[in-house]
Design a protein around this motif. Structure first.
Motif, PDB file in Angstrom:
ATOM      1  N   LEU A 124       0.837  -1.213   0.000  1.00  0.00           N
ATOM      2  CA  LEU A 124       0.000   0.000   0.000  1.00  0.00           C
ATOM      3  C   LEU A 124       0.870   1.260   0.000  1.00  0.00           C
ATOM      4  O   LEU A 124       0.583   2.225  -0.717  1.00  0.00           O
ATOM      5  N   ARG A 125       1.929   1.256   0.787  1.00  0.00           N
ATOM      6  CA  ARG A 125       2.828   2.415   0.843  1.00  0.00           C
ATOM      7  C   ARG A 125       3.494   2.665  -0.508  1.00  0.00           C
ATOM      8  O   ARG A 125       3.594   3.801  -0.951  1.00  0.00           O
ATOM      9  N   HIS A 126       3.963   1.605  -1.159  1.00  0.00           N
ATOM     10  CA  HIS A 126       4.598   1.758  -2.468  1.00  0.00           C
ATOM     11  C   HIS A 126       3.617   2.357  -3.480  1.00  0.00           C
ATOM     12  O   HIS A 126       4.026   3.112  -4.368  1.00  0.00           O
ATOM     13  N   LEU A 127       2.345   2.007  -3.340  1.00  0.00           N
ATOM     14  CA  LEU A 127       1.325   2.494  -4.276  1.00  0.00           C
ATOM     15  C   LEU A 127       0.730   3.828  -3.834  1.00  0.00           C
ATOM     16  O   LEU A 127      -0.147   4.363  -4.510  1.00  0.00           O
ATOM     17  N   ALA A 128       1.221   4.373  -2.710  1.00  0.00           N
ATOM     18  CA  ALA A 128       0.712   5.629  -2.131  1.00  0.00           C
ATOM     19  C   ALA A 128      -0.786   5.545  -1.857  1.00  0.00           C
ATOM     20  O   ALA A 128      -1.538   6.495  -2.071  1.00  0.00           O
ATOM     21  N   LEU A 129      -1.214   4.382  -1.345  1.00  0.00           N
ATOM     22  CA  LEU A 129      -2.609   4.163  -0.976  1.00  0.00           C
ATOM     23  C   LEU A 129      -2.737   4.171   0.544  1.00  0.00           C
ATOM     24  O   LEU A 129      -1.792   3.812   1.255  1.00  0.00           O
ATOM     25  N   PRO A 130      -3.889   4.576   1.050  1.00  0.00           N
ATOM     26  CA  PRO A 130      -4.056   4.624   2.510  1.00  0.00           C
ATOM     27  C   PRO A 130      -4.091   3.229   3.119  1.00  0.00           C
ATOM     28  O   PRO A 130      -4.633   2.295   2.541  1.00  0.00           O
ATOM     29  N   ALA A 131      -3.494   3.126   4.277  1.00  0.00           N
ATOM     30  CA  ALA A 131      -3.543   1.876   5.035  1.00  0.00           C
ATOM     31  C   ALA A 131      -4.901   1.797   5.726  1.00  0.00           C
ATOM     32  O   ALA A 131      -5.485   2.822   6.081  1.00  0.00           O
ATOM     33  N   PRO A 132      -5.407   0.602   5.920  1.00  0.00           N
ATOM     34  CA  PRO A 132      -6.672   0.482   6.647  1.00  0.00           C
ATOM     35  C   PRO A 132      -6.513   0.998   8.075  1.00  0.00           C
ATOM     36  O   PRO A 132      -5.418   0.957   8.637  1.00  0.00           O
ATOM     37  N   ASP A 133      -7.602   1.474   8.630  1.00  0.00           N
ATOM     38  CA  ASP A 133      -7.570   1.936  10.013  1.00  0.00           C
ATOM     39  C   ASP A 133      -7.228   0.778  10.935  1.00  0.00           C
ATOM     40  O   ASP A 133      -7.595  -0.364  10.687  1.00  0.00           O
ATOM     41  N   ALA A 134      -6.503   1.085  11.988  1.00  0.00           N
ATOM     42  CA  ALA A 134      -6.166   0.070  12.987  1.00  0.00           C
ATOM     43  C   ALA A 134      -7.441  -0.410  13.649  1.00  0.00           C
ATOM     44  O   ALA A 134      -8.388   0.343  13.859  1.00  0.00           O
ATOM     45  N   VAL A 135      -7.458  -1.662  13.963  1.00  0.00           N
ATOM     46  CA  VAL A 135      -8.604  -2.264  14.641  1.00  0.00           C
ATOM     47  C   VAL A 135      -8.245  -2.431  16.098  1.00  0.00           C
ATOM     48  O   VAL A 135      -7.225  -3.030  16.447  1.00  0.00           O
TER      49      VAL A 135
END
Length: 139
Positions: A124-135
Motif C-alpha cells: 500500500l505504501r509503495h502504491l501511495a494508498l491509505p492503510a486500513p484503520d487500525a482495529v
C-alpha cells in the motif's frame, strides 16, 4: 506425479507470472481450483505485469503412506497498479519486492490447502494508498 516443489514452481512461473490460468486445474485439487483461479485472475487484472521471484522453497516429504507433502515458499513480488485493487482505482504506481510467504499442502501432485502471508502494508505504501484503520481489540 509432480513433487510439491515442482507444483509450487509451476504455480509461480506459469500461472502467477505467465498468466496461464488454464493450468490452475492441473495444479490445484478440484475443490480449490475455482477459488484459486478467481483470486489469481483478479490480482493479475489489477497488476498485469506482476512478477514473483522464488527466494526459497522448503519441502517436507509426505509421511509414509499419506501422499501428503508440505512446501513452504518465500517470495518477493513486484507489479504495476493498472486495475482496481481492493476498491482503489489504478494509480499507475509500482510496488517492488514485497515479501510473501506461502505454505502449501500437496496431495497427489495437487495443492489441496494453502495459506499465505504478505506485506500488504508496504505494498500500500509503495502504491501511495491509505492503510486500513487500525482495529482495536479488547480482551
Amino acid at each position: 506425479m509432480l513433487t510439491g516443489k515442482v507444483v509450487v514452481q509451476r504455480l509461480v512461473t506459469e500461472v502467477l507470472n505467465g498468466g496461464h490460468l488454464e493450468l490452475v486445474d492441473q495444479l490445484y485439487a478440484p475443490a480449490q481450483a475455482e477459488e484459486a483461479r478467481a483470486w489469481i485472475g483478479a490480482f493479475r487484472t489489477s497488476f498485469p505485469d506482476v512478477h514473483m521471484d522464488i527466494v526459497e522453497l522448503i519441502a517436507e516429504p509426505a509421511p509414509a503412506g499419506t501422499g501428503k507433502e508440505t512446501v513452504v515458499g518465500r517470495f518477493t513480488c513486484s507489479g504495476t497498479h493498472t486495475g482496481t485493487w481492493r476498491g482503489h482505482p489504478p494509480t499507475g504506481r509500482r510496488f517492488e519486492n514485497i515479501d510473501e510467504v506461502g505454505i502449501y499442502r500437496i496431495t497427489g501432485g495437487r495443492i489441496t490447502d494453502s495459506w499465505t502471508l504478505e506485506d500488504t502494508l508496504t505494498r500500500l505504501r509503495h502504491l501511495a494508498l491509505p492503510a486500513p484503520d487500525a482495529v482495536e481489540t479488547r480482551s
